[in-house]
Design a protein around this motif. Structure first.
Motif, PDB file in Angstrom:
ATOM      1  N   GLY A   1     -44.989-101.738   2.742  1.00 25.62           N
ATOM      2  CA  GLY A   1     -44.720-101.647   4.354  1.00 25.62           C
ATOM      3  C   GLY A   1     -43.785-102.452   4.505  1.00 25.62           C
ATOM      4  O   GLY A   1     -42.863-102.176   5.406  1.00 25.62           O
TER       5      GLY A   1
ATOM      6  N   ASN B   1     -43.398 -95.067   4.227  1.00 24.78           N
ATOM      7  CA  ASN B   1     -43.032 -95.928   3.635  1.00 24.78           C
ATOM      8  C   ASN B   1     -42.582 -95.935   2.378  1.00 24.78           C
ATOM      9  O   ASN B   1     -41.291 -96.455   2.171  1.00 24.78           O
ATOM     10  CB  ASN B   1     -44.240 -97.251   3.855  1.00 24.78           C
ATOM     11  CG  ASN B   1     -44.477 -97.816   5.220  1.00 24.78           C
ATOM     12  OD1 ASN B   1     -43.685 -97.664   6.174  1.00 24.78           O
ATOM     13  ND2 ASN B   1     -45.714 -98.237   5.446  1.00 24.78           N
TER      14      ASN B   1
ATOM     15  N   PHE C   1     -53.377 -92.074  -0.363  1.00 27.07           N
ATOM     16  CA  PHE C   1     -52.237 -92.369   0.484  1.00 27.07           C
ATOM     17  C   PHE C   1     -52.148 -91.931   1.685  1.00 27.07           C
ATOM     18  O   PHE C   1     -52.526 -90.507   2.019  1.00 27.07           O
ATOM     19  CB  PHE C   1     -50.824 -91.983  -0.103  1.00 27.07           C
ATOM     20  CG  PHE C   1     -50.559 -92.593  -1.256  1.00 27.07           C
ATOM     21  CD1 PHE C   1     -50.601 -94.015  -1.522  1.00 27.07           C
ATOM     22  CD2 PHE C   1     -49.882 -91.892  -2.316  1.00 27.07           C
ATOM     23  CE1 PHE C   1     -50.122 -94.713  -2.729  1.00 27.07           C
ATOM     24  CE2 PHE C   1     -49.490 -92.585  -3.702  1.00 27.07           C
ATOM     25  CZ  PHE C   1     -49.723 -93.936  -3.712  1.00 27.07           C
TER      26      PHE C   1
ATOM     27  N   GLU D   1     -52.935 -97.480  -5.020  1.00 30.70           N
ATOM     28  CA  GLU D   1     -53.857 -97.134  -3.897  1.00 30.70           C
ATOM     29  C   GLU D   1     -54.145 -95.542  -3.839  1.00 30.70           C
ATOM     30  O   GLU D   1     -53.630 -94.820  -4.394  1.00 30.70           O
ATOM     31  CB  GLU D   1     -53.158 -97.485  -2.600  1.00 30.70           C
ATOM     32  CG  GLU D   1     -53.801 -97.118  -1.158  1.00 30.70           C
ATOM     33  CD  GLU D   1     -54.912 -98.157  -1.430  1.00 30.70           C
ATOM     34  OE1 GLU D   1     -56.103 -97.494  -1.809  1.00 30.70           O
ATOM     35  OE2 GLU D   1     -54.966 -99.249  -0.933  1.00 30.70           O
TER      36      GLU D   1
ATOM     37  N   PRO E   1     -47.333 -98.621  -6.852  1.00 30.49           N
ATOM     38  CA  PRO E   1     -48.473 -98.575  -5.946  1.00 30.49           C
ATOM     39  C   PRO E   1     -49.695 -98.531  -6.692  1.00 30.49           C
ATOM     40  O   PRO E   1     -49.734 -97.506  -7.532  1.00 30.49           O
ATOM     41  CB  PRO E   1     -47.938 -97.807  -5.105  1.00 30.49           C
ATOM     42  CG  PRO E   1     -47.010 -96.597  -5.790  1.00 30.49           C
ATOM     43  CD  PRO E   1     -46.375 -97.476  -6.807  1.00 30.49           C
TER      44      PRO E   1
ATOM     45  N   HIS F   1     -48.586 -94.550   4.604  1.00 28.43           N
ATOM     46  CA  HIS F   1     -48.204 -95.113   3.237  1.00 28.43           C
ATOM     47  C   HIS F   1     -47.051 -94.341   2.629  1.00 28.43           C
ATOM     48  O   HIS F   1     -45.955 -94.611   2.153  1.00 28.43           O
ATOM     49  CB  HIS F   1     -49.426 -94.945   2.158  1.00 28.43           C
ATOM     50  CG  HIS F   1     -50.366 -96.027   2.567  1.00 28.43           C
ATOM     51  ND1 HIS F   1     -51.810 -95.683   2.116  1.00 28.43           N
ATOM     52  CD2 HIS F   1     -50.566 -97.032   3.355  1.00 28.43           C
ATOM     53  CE1 HIS F   1     -52.568 -96.588   2.658  1.00 28.43           C
ATOM     54  NE2 HIS F   1     -51.810 -97.284   3.171  1.00 28.43           N
TER      55      HIS F   1
ATOM     56  N   MET G   1     -50.101-101.538  -0.423  1.00 23.70           N
ATOM     57  CA  MET G   1     -49.355-101.113   0.491  1.00 23.70           C
ATOM     58  C   MET G   1     -49.007-101.967   1.560  1.00 23.70           C
ATOM     59  O   MET G   1     -48.040-101.510   2.354  1.00 23.70           O
ATOM     60  CB  MET G   1     -50.631-100.097   1.451  1.00 23.70           C
ATOM     61  CG  MET G   1     -50.673 -98.830   0.446  1.00 23.70           C
ATOM     62  SD  MET G   1     -49.530 -97.705  -0.090  1.00 23.70           S
ATOM     63  CE  MET G   1     -49.061 -98.252  -1.858  1.00 23.70           C
TER      64      MET G   1
END
Length: 203
Positions: A109, A150, A143, A140, A138, A147, A105
Protein backbone atom coordinates in the motif's frame (compact mmCIF):
# COMPACT_ATOMS: atom_id res chain seq x y z
CA UNK A 1 28.82 -12.88 -11.18
CA UNK A 2 27.10 -9.54 -11.85
CA UNK A 3 28.95 -6.38 -10.88
CA UNK A 4 25.93 -4.56 -9.48
CA UNK A 5 24.44 -5.53 -6.12
CA UNK A 6 20.90 -6.76 -5.62
CA UNK A 7 18.76 -5.30 -2.84
CA UNK A 8 16.76 -7.77 -0.75
CA UNK A 9 13.99 -6.25 1.33
CA UNK A 10 12.29 -8.30 4.05
CA UNK A 11 9.02 -6.82 5.25
CA UNK A 12 6.69 -7.87 8.04
CA UNK A 13 4.68 -10.53 6.23
CA UNK A 14 4.55 -14.17 7.16
CA UNK A 15 6.97 -16.33 5.21
CA UNK A 16 10.45 -15.40 6.39
CA UNK A 17 11.63 -18.70 4.91
CA UNK A 18 11.32 -17.17 1.44
CA UNK A 19 13.92 -14.54 2.31
CA UNK A 20 16.23 -17.10 3.89
CA UNK A 21 16.13 -19.41 0.87
CA UNK A 22 16.64 -16.52 -1.54
CA UNK A 23 19.64 -15.37 0.47
CA UNK A 24 21.05 -18.91 0.52
CA UNK A 25 20.89 -19.32 -3.25
CA UNK A 26 22.12 -15.81 -4.05
CA UNK A 27 25.11 -15.85 -1.71
CA UNK A 28 26.03 -19.40 -2.72
CA UNK A 29 26.25 -18.12 -6.30
CA UNK A 30 28.49 -15.21 -5.25
CA UNK A 31 25.98 -12.40 -5.65
CA UNK A 32 26.42 -9.17 -3.73
CA UNK A 33 23.39 -8.48 -1.57
CA UNK A 34 22.25 -5.35 0.24
CA UNK A 35 19.74 -6.52 2.84
CA UNK A 36 17.24 -4.45 4.78
CA UNK A 37 14.69 -6.01 7.13
CA UNK A 38 11.80 -3.85 8.29
CA UNK A 39 10.98 -3.24 11.92
CA UNK A 40 7.85 -5.40 11.64
CA UNK A 41 9.88 -8.30 10.24
CA UNK A 42 11.54 -8.67 13.63
CA UNK A 43 8.23 -9.47 15.28
CA UNK A 44 7.20 -11.88 12.52
CA UNK A 45 10.55 -13.68 12.73
CA UNK A 46 10.10 -14.12 16.49
CA UNK A 47 6.60 -15.52 15.93
CA UNK A 48 7.64 -17.94 13.18
CA UNK A 49 10.96 -19.12 14.57
CA UNK A 50 10.75 -18.56 18.30
CA UNK A 51 14.08 -16.74 18.35
CA UNK A 52 14.88 -13.01 18.13
CA UNK A 53 16.31 -11.27 15.10
CA UNK A 54 19.28 -9.11 16.15
CA UNK A 55 18.43 -5.43 16.30
CA UNK A 56 22.11 -4.48 16.28
CA UNK A 57 22.98 -4.04 12.62
CA UNK A 58 26.60 -5.04 13.26
CA UNK A 59 25.42 -8.50 14.31
CA UNK A 60 23.00 -9.06 11.44
CA UNK A 61 25.46 -10.06 8.72
CA UNK A 62 26.76 -13.14 10.54
CA UNK A 63 23.27 -13.90 11.81
CA UNK A 64 21.69 -13.89 8.34
CA UNK A 65 24.54 -15.99 6.98
CA UNK A 66 23.86 -18.51 9.74
CA UNK A 67 20.15 -18.62 8.88
CA UNK A 68 20.99 -19.18 5.21
CA UNK A 69 23.76 -21.65 6.05
CA UNK A 70 26.27 -19.81 3.85
CA UNK A 71 29.44 -19.00 5.76
CA UNK A 72 31.65 -17.09 3.35
CA UNK A 73 30.37 -17.03 -0.25
CA UNK A 74 29.00 -13.91 -1.87
CA UNK A 75 28.97 -10.49 -0.27
CA UNK A 76 26.37 -9.34 2.23
CA UNK A 77 25.76 -5.83 3.53
CA UNK A 78 23.00 -5.29 6.10
CA UNK A 79 21.28 -1.95 6.61
CA UNK A 80 19.19 -0.71 9.54
CA UNK A 81 15.51 -0.23 8.72
CA UNK A 82 15.58 3.35 10.00
CA UNK A 83 18.74 4.44 8.18
CA UNK A 84 17.12 6.44 5.39
CA UNK A 85 20.53 7.93 4.60
CA UNK A 86 21.98 4.55 3.60
CA UNK A 87 23.47 3.99 0.15
CA UNK A 88 20.43 2.09 -1.14
CA UNK A 89 18.20 5.11 -0.40
CA UNK A 90 19.74 7.02 -3.30
CA UNK A 91 19.10 6.71 -7.00
CA UNK A 92 22.82 7.26 -7.57
CA UNK A 93 23.50 3.87 -5.95
CA UNK A 94 23.64 1.61 -8.97
CA UNK A 95 21.83 -1.55 -7.90
CA UNK A 96 20.65 -4.10 -10.44
CA UNK A 97 17.20 -4.01 -8.83
CA UNK A 98 15.34 -5.05 -5.71
CA UNK A 99 13.14 -7.84 -4.50
CA UNK A 100 10.84 -7.53 -1.47
CA UNK A 101 10.23 -11.03 -0.13
CA UNK A 102 7.98 -11.56 1.67
CA UNK A 103 6.04 -8.36 1.03
CA UNK A 104 3.30 -7.26 3.42
CA UNK A 105 0.12 -5.56 2.26
CA UNK A 106 1.15 -2.54 4.33
CA UNK A 107 4.33 -2.28 2.28
CA UNK A 108 2.39 -2.78 -0.95
CA UNK A 109 0.00 0.00 0.00
CA UNK A 110 2.76 2.45 0.86
CA UNK A 111 4.67 1.71 -2.33
CA UNK A 112 1.51 2.12 -4.41
CA UNK A 113 0.95 5.54 -2.81
CA UNK A 114 4.58 6.61 -3.18
CA UNK A 115 5.10 6.77 0.59
CA UNK A 116 8.40 5.93 2.29
CA UNK A 117 8.50 5.64 6.07
CA UNK A 118 11.62 3.47 6.35
CA UNK A 119 14.66 2.39 4.37
CA UNK A 120 13.00 -0.62 2.76
CA UNK A 121 10.18 1.48 1.33
CA UNK A 122 12.56 4.23 0.26
CA UNK A 123 14.86 1.78 -1.54
CA UNK A 124 11.88 0.23 -3.32
CA UNK A 125 10.55 3.65 -4.31
CA UNK A 126 13.98 4.49 -5.74
CA UNK A 127 13.88 1.44 -8.00
CA UNK A 128 10.55 2.58 -9.44
CA UNK A 129 11.61 6.17 -10.03
CA UNK A 130 14.90 5.06 -11.61
CA UNK A 131 13.18 2.55 -13.87
CA UNK A 132 15.03 -0.38 -12.34
CA UNK A 133 13.47 -3.79 -11.69
CA UNK A 134 11.39 -4.11 -8.55
CA UNK A 135 9.82 -7.46 -7.64
CA UNK A 136 7.38 -7.89 -4.77
CA UNK A 137 6.34 -11.27 -3.38
CA UNK A 138 3.07 -10.69 -1.51
CA UNK A 139 2.20 -13.29 1.12
CA UNK A 140 -1.44 -12.72 2.03
CA UNK A 141 -4.77 -14.45 1.54
CA UNK A 142 -7.43 -13.60 0.67
CA UNK A 143 -6.70 -10.36 -1.16
CA UNK A 144 -9.19 -7.60 -0.45
CA UNK A 145 -10.27 -5.20 -3.17
CA UNK A 146 -7.93 -2.61 -1.62
CA UNK A 147 -5.02 -5.06 -1.84
CA UNK A 148 -5.82 -5.84 -5.47
CA UNK A 149 -6.04 -2.18 -6.42
CA UNK A 150 -2.72 -1.44 -4.75
CA UNK A 151 -1.09 -4.38 -6.52
CA UNK A 152 -2.58 -3.21 -9.82
CA UNK A 153 -1.16 0.27 -9.24
CA UNK A 154 2.29 -1.24 -8.73
CA UNK A 155 1.95 -3.41 -11.82
CA UNK A 156 0.95 -0.35 -13.87
CA UNK A 157 4.16 1.32 -12.64
CA UNK A 158 6.22 -1.62 -13.93
CA UNK A 159 6.64 -3.56 -10.69
CA UNK A 160 6.63 -7.34 -11.10
CA UNK A 161 4.15 -9.10 -8.80
CA UNK A 162 5.04 -12.68 -7.87
CA UNK A 163 2.59 -14.05 -5.26
CA UNK A 164 3.96 -16.74 -2.97
CA UNK A 165 2.03 -19.50 -4.76
CA UNK A 166 4.02 -22.70 -5.31
CA UNK A 167 3.44 -25.26 -8.07
CA UNK A 168 3.52 -29.04 -7.98
CA UNK A 169 4.57 -30.02 -11.51
CA UNK A 170 8.20 -30.15 -10.40
CA UNK A 171 7.19 -32.87 -7.91
CA UNK A 172 8.27 -31.18 -4.66
CA UNK A 173 9.31 -33.50 -1.86
CA UNK A 174 10.02 -31.00 0.91
CA UNK A 175 8.90 -27.59 2.14
CA UNK A 176 12.17 -26.19 0.79
CA UNK A 177 11.20 -27.48 -2.67
CA UNK A 178 7.92 -25.54 -2.50
CA UNK A 179 9.65 -22.41 -1.22
CA UNK A 180 12.41 -22.63 -3.82
CA UNK A 181 9.84 -22.67 -6.64
CA UNK A 182 8.55 -19.26 -5.55
CA UNK A 183 12.08 -17.95 -5.00
CA UNK A 184 13.14 -19.11 -8.47
CA UNK A 185 10.14 -17.52 -10.19
CA UNK A 186 10.74 -14.25 -8.34
CA UNK A 187 14.42 -14.21 -9.31
CA UNK A 188 13.46 -15.03 -12.90
CA UNK A 189 11.97 -11.54 -13.08
CA UNK A 190 15.48 -10.17 -12.53
CA UNK A 191 17.06 -12.58 -15.02
CA UNK A 192 18.75 -14.42 -12.15
CA UNK A 193 18.92 -18.20 -12.49
CA UNK A 194 20.62 -19.56 -9.39
CA UNK A 195 17.99 -21.88 -7.88
CA UNK A 196 18.17 -25.54 -8.92
CA UNK A 197 14.64 -26.11 -10.22
CA UNK A 198 13.01 -28.65 -12.45
CA UNK A 199 11.08 -26.41 -14.81
CA UNK A 200 7.96 -27.17 -16.83
CA UNK A 201 8.44 -30.26 -19.02
CA UNK A 202 12.13 -30.51 -18.18
CA UNK A 203 13.25 -34.10 -17.64
Amino acid sequence: MPSRPLILGISGASGMIYAVRALKHLLSTDYTIDLVASRASQQVWQQEHGTPMPTNIDQQQDWWRKQADVAAAGKLRCHAWGDVGASIASGSYRARGMIVMPCSMSTVGKLAAGLSSDLLERAADVQVKEGRPLVVVPRETPFSLIHLRNLSALAEAGVRIVPAIPAWYHQPQTIDDLVDFVVARALDQLAIDCVPLRRWKEK
